[in-house]
Scaffold this active site. Structure first.
Site, PDB file in Angstrom:
ATOM      1  N   THR A   1      -6.160   2.996  11.021  1.00 10.29           N
ATOM      2  CA  THR A   1      -5.413   3.342  12.224  1.00 10.29           C
ATOM      3  C   THR A   1      -5.410   2.176  13.333  1.00 10.29           C
ATOM      4  OG1 THR A   1      -6.918   4.802  12.646  1.00 10.29           O
ATOM      5  CG2 THR A   1      -5.019   5.828  11.902  1.00 10.29           C
TER       6      THR A   1
ATOM      7  N   LYS B   1       0.971  -1.127  -0.099  1.00 13.35           N
ATOM      8  CA  LYS B   1      -0.001   0.095   0.228  1.00 13.35           C
ATOM      9  C   LYS B   1       0.988   1.174  -0.033  1.00 13.35           C
ATOM     10  CE  LYS B   1      -3.263   2.190   3.157  1.00 13.35           C
ATOM     11  NZ  LYS B   1      -4.099   1.886   4.273  1.00 13.35           N
TER      12      LYS B   1
HETATM   13  C1  LIG Z   1     -15.727  -1.963   8.978  1.00 10.82           C
HETATM   14  C2  LIG Z   1     -14.410  -2.024   9.792  1.00 10.82           C
HETATM   15  C3  LIG Z   1     -13.320  -1.851   8.940  1.00 10.82           C
HETATM   16  C4  LIG Z   1     -12.023  -1.991   9.389  1.00 10.82           C
HETATM   17  N1  LIG Z   1     -10.847  -1.537   8.778  1.00 10.82           N
HETATM   18  C5  LIG Z   1      -9.692  -1.717   9.375  1.00 10.82           C
HETATM   19  C6  LIG Z   1      -8.606  -1.526   8.553  1.00 10.82           C
HETATM   20  O1  LIG Z   1      -8.502  -1.087   7.394  1.00 10.82           O
HETATM   21  N2  LIG Z   1      -7.449  -1.370   9.346  1.00 10.82           N
HETATM   22  C7  LIG Z   1      -7.341  -1.654  10.512  1.00 10.82           C
HETATM   23  O2  LIG Z   1      -5.973  -1.689  11.089  1.00 10.82           O
HETATM   24  N3  LIG Z   1      -8.287  -1.678  11.263  1.00 10.82           N
HETATM   25  C8  LIG Z   1      -9.451  -1.985  10.661  1.00 10.82           C
HETATM   26  N4  LIG Z   1     -10.750  -2.418  11.476  1.00 10.82           N
HETATM   27  C9  LIG Z   1     -10.714  -2.630  12.777  1.00 10.82           C
HETATM   28  C10 LIG Z   1     -10.114  -4.074  13.161  1.00 10.82           C
HETATM   29  O3  LIG Z   1     -10.742  -4.933  12.224  1.00 10.82           O
HETATM   30  C11 LIG Z   1      -9.854  -4.293  14.376  1.00 10.82           C
HETATM   31  O4  LIG Z   1      -9.095  -3.496  15.132  1.00 10.82           O
HETATM   32  C12 LIG Z   1      -9.160  -5.428  14.654  1.00 10.82           C
HETATM   33  O5  LIG Z   1      -9.543  -6.648  13.668  1.00 10.82           O
HETATM   34  C13 LIG Z   1      -9.126  -6.184  16.005  1.00 10.82           C
HETATM   35  O6  LIG Z   1     -10.334  -6.734  16.500  1.00 10.82           O
HETATM   36  P1  LIG Z   1     -10.254  -7.204  18.157  1.00 10.82           P
HETATM   37  O7  LIG Z   1      -9.168  -8.437  17.968  1.00 10.82           O
HETATM   38  O8  LIG Z   1     -10.027  -6.292  18.863  1.00 10.82           O
HETATM   39  O9  LIG Z   1     -11.585  -7.852  18.098  1.00 10.82           O
HETATM   40  P2  LIG Z   1     -12.366  -9.108  17.424  1.00 10.82           P
HETATM   41  O10 LIG Z   1     -11.859  -9.286  16.018  1.00 10.82           O
HETATM   42  O11 LIG Z   1     -13.943  -8.775  17.509  1.00 10.82           O
HETATM   43  O12 LIG Z   1     -12.193 -10.414  18.236  1.00 10.82           O
HETATM   44  C14 LIG Z   1     -12.999 -10.704  19.696  1.00 10.82           C
HETATM   45  C15 LIG Z   1     -12.525 -11.864  20.107  1.00 10.82           C
HETATM   46  O13 LIG Z   1     -12.940 -11.939  21.539  1.00 10.82           O
HETATM   47  C16 LIG Z   1     -13.152 -13.185  21.533  1.00 10.82           C
HETATM   48  N5  LIG Z   1     -14.279 -13.324  22.921  1.00 10.82           N
HETATM   49  C17 LIG Z   1     -15.717 -12.111  22.881  1.00 10.82           C
HETATM   50  N6  LIG Z   1     -16.214 -12.612  23.934  1.00 10.82           N
HETATM   51  C18 LIG Z   1     -15.395 -13.608  24.625  1.00 10.82           C
HETATM   52  C19 LIG Z   1     -15.717 -14.492  25.782  1.00 10.82           C
HETATM   53  N7  LIG Z   1     -16.845 -14.171  26.572  1.00 10.82           N
HETATM   54  N8  LIG Z   1     -15.112 -15.453  26.131  1.00 10.82           N
HETATM   55  C20 LIG Z   1     -14.015 -15.856  25.266  1.00 10.82           C
HETATM   56  N9  LIG Z   1     -13.558 -14.971  24.108  1.00 10.82           N
HETATM   57  C21 LIG Z   1     -14.672 -14.084  23.739  1.00 10.82           C
HETATM   58  C22 LIG Z   1     -13.830 -13.874  20.557  1.00 10.82           C
HETATM   59  O14 LIG Z   1     -13.968 -14.930  20.236  1.00 10.82           O
HETATM   60  C23 LIG Z   1     -12.977 -13.098  19.451  1.00 10.82           C
HETATM   61  O15 LIG Z   1     -11.904 -13.972  19.332  1.00 10.82           O
HETATM   62  C24 LIG Z   1     -11.897  -2.138  10.997  1.00 10.82           C
HETATM   63  C25 LIG Z   1     -13.020  -2.357  11.784  1.00 10.82           C
HETATM   64  C26 LIG Z   1     -14.437  -2.312  10.900  1.00 10.82           C
HETATM   65  C27 LIG Z   1     -15.501  -2.565  11.861  1.00 10.82           C
END
Ligand SMILES: Cc1cc2nc3c(=O)[nH]c(=O)nc-3n(C[C@H](O)[C@H](O)[C@H](O)COP(=O)(O)OP(=O)(O)OC[C@H]3O[C@@H](n4cnc5c(N)ncnc54)[C@H](O)[C@@H]3O)c2cc1C
Length: 508
Positions: free
Chosen positions: A352, A80
């Site tokens: 970000t 990118k």
């Molecule tokens: C539309 C959209 C576009 C995006 N585009 C970008 C981008 O271009 N670039 C970028 O850097 N970021 C982007 N993001 C953000 C990025 O997707 C997230 O920051 C990143 O994937 C991290 O997500 P996470 O791991 O915090 O949460 P999640 O992927 O939601 O993971 C949550 C985890 O918690 C676990 N969990 C939840 N509750 C429990 C429970 N009770 N017991 C056990 N486990 C549990 C689930 O099993 C899962 O494994 C975007 C987000 C969105 C919504």
């Protein structure tokens, strides 16, 4: 190596945040005796989007000694060079612009852009669209990788900066495998009860199958729900809805034509009620529409996105997502650290989120070590992370403030919205009145997450030129876009084609 007093770190969540944190912590503290367990639920999925990064992600892989040849082919990743923003502005000549990543090669032509932007905002009739002045924009236009071909004279090439696109699911799998190699334990289970000590610290997690998991430190990577930080500790969530209206997204993948080279930029096109991303991976496009549910229904938004994507989207399933935009008040509280969507999220316009994850974990490691693993560095840590979230927010909000679209209330209300930070209001005021913009940026220092070139690219790129054009040209005559483009076109010949370079990486 001194052992560290944290014996067991428990990470809840196996999305990008959980696995990034697991790798960084295991790399740093595993050799010093820390045991790390990552728990994820098979009933609660990951968000599964997030396919674009900032250049900061390069340091993540460098820190873990993972080469591009190792991770990029495994994650269908691509390069990118920047982000293109079509249709945010209706100002003639500025209907599309690029926010490039900056390179050493820009010291020649790119620096002319800043002079032109200043002249143009004071009314001189000069070219000031960043897409005509930066090598990264030209590389993207020619679909090249940000890597130089080998030089015949054997001299080292100039440094280039760039970021990545990748398949979020595959990145998670890659990081999981790597974390397991570093000694992280992986558990599948769903937390259904959290036990706390009298002082509020988390003592243990009880899983649905009855297992009890003790730990010294709990990292909440549970996604938007904030299982530990919000639901258990009651940390308030501060919404950014006043300045960022978008709260929904729809994602639809499409095929990537095999007979064309792979684009090396993200394209973020403004639509009627938000904007659509188009992210080229090595094997497909990730597309999506980010919009505000207070202005458009999910059904209408999906229709709009499908119409925008055309025949490529026919037969493809759409995923609908809700977004919680804002941040928690404290990211590190008691013995809990929130990382990823649980700590906050700024809509993905500048991609970000992974950068904030990486920065939060890096800073946490540094502060813990500085504070001898006590909590004495909690307050400065939280202040700095909040400053980062707000810095990113202001830069993203600026895109909406500067829009000149007239096709919906969404864009008019965004433009008219006065609920912006004092800092952003001051930056816009100084730019608009032709004041000393350099001093204004310097004055805000570290509060601005984005560096000076990014602010110039955004303000000039959107055609924010309040001063009326004067008939006379500036003197001495600044560099025009035609000669700039010709030089860049030539310079770009020294770089690999994008597909060609990705194929070389895959052969390694
Ligand atoms: C539309 C959209 C576009 C995006 N585009 C970008 C981008 O271009 N670039 C970028 O850097 N970021 C982007 N993001 C953000 C990025 O997707 C997230 O920051 C990143 O994937 C991290 O997500 P996470 O791991 O915090 O949460 P999640 O992927 O939601 O993971 C949550 C985890 O918690 C676990 N969990 C939840 N509750 C429990 C429970 N009770 N017991 C056990 N486990 C549990 C689930 O099993 C899962 O494994 C975007 C987000 C969105 C919504």
């Amino acid at each position: 190596m001194n052992p560290i007093p944290l014996q067991h770190i428990v990470i809840v969540g196996g999305g990008s945040a959980g696995w990034m944190a697991a790798n960084m912590l295991a790399h740093q503290w595993g050799p010093r005796g820390a045991r790390i367990t990552l728990l994820e639920s098979s009933d609660i999925g990951i968000i599964g989007v997030g396919e674009g990064s900032t250049p900061y992600l390069r340091q993540f892989f460098a820190r873990l000694n993972i080469s591009e040849a190792e991770w990029m082919p495994a994650c269908n990743a691509s390069y990118k060079c920047g982000i293109r923003f079509p249709n945010w502005s209706e100002v003639q000549g500025y209907e599309s612009y690029v926010h490039p990543f900056f390179n050493q090669a820009d010291l020649a032509i790119g620096s002319e852009f800043f002079t032109n932007a200043c002249l143009r905002r004071r009314g001189s009739e000069v070219d000031a669209n960043p897409q005509d002045f930066f090598i990264a924009a030209e590389l993207a236009r020619q679909r090249r990788a940000p890597h130089y071909l080998p030089r015949k004279d054997g001299k080292p090439s100039q440094a280039t900066d760039y970021a990545y696109h990748f398949d979020a699911g595959l990145l998670g799998q890659f990081l999981r495998k790597h974390a397991l190699k570093l000694g992280v334990s992986h558990l599948i289970g769903t937390v259904n009860q959290v036990r706390q000590l009298e002082n509020g610290d988390i003592q243990s997690l009880q899983l649905a199958d009855g297992t009890v998991l003790d730990g010294d430190l709990f990292i909440d990577c549970s996604g938007f729900r904030g299982l530990l930080i919000n639901e258990t500790l009651g940390e308030p969530f501060l919404s950014f809805a006043d300045n960022l209206f978008n709260d929904r997204a729809i994602a639809i993948p499409t095929a990537l034509p095999e007979d064309e080279d792979i684009p090396s930029e993200t394209v973020s096109s403004a639509l009627k009620h938000g904007w659509a991303w188009q992210i080229p991976l090595s094997h497909r496009f990730g597309n999506g529409y980010v919009y505000a549910s207070s202005f458009v229904s999910d059904e209408e938004a999906e229709r709009e996105l499908r119409a925008f994507l055309g025949p490529a989207a026919e037969g493809q399933t759409a995923r609908r997502l809700q977004m919680r935009v804002g941040r928690v008040a404290q990211h590190w509280r008691n013995n809990c650290l929130a990382i990823g969507l649980s700590q906050g999220f700024i809509e993905p316009l500048e991609a970000t989120a992974l950068m904030l994850i990486q920065f939060s974990v890096e800073l946490f490691i540094a502060e813990m070590e500085q504070g001898q693993f006590s909590r004495q560095r909690q307050a400065p840590f939280n202040r700095r992370i909040n400053q980062m979230f707000e810095g990113v927010r202001d830069y993203v909000v600026t895109h909406y403030q500067l829009n000149t679209r007239e096709d919906s209330d969404y864009w008019r209300e965004n433009r008219a919205n006065r609920k912006i930070s004092d800092r952003l209001a001051s930056i816009l005021e100084v730019w608009d009145r032709g004041g000393d913009f350099e001093s204004e940026l310097t004055r805000h220092g570290d509060d601005l997450m984005y560096i000076r070139p990014s602010w110039y690219c955004l303000l000039a790129g959107m055609g924010r030129f309040p001063a009326r054009l004067q008939a006379s040209k500036a003197s001495p005559a600044p560099l025009g876009k035609e000669p700039a483009r010709r030089s860049l076109e030539q310079m770009a010949q020294q770089f690999y084609g994008h597909r060609q370079y990705l194929q070389l990486l895959a052969q390694h």
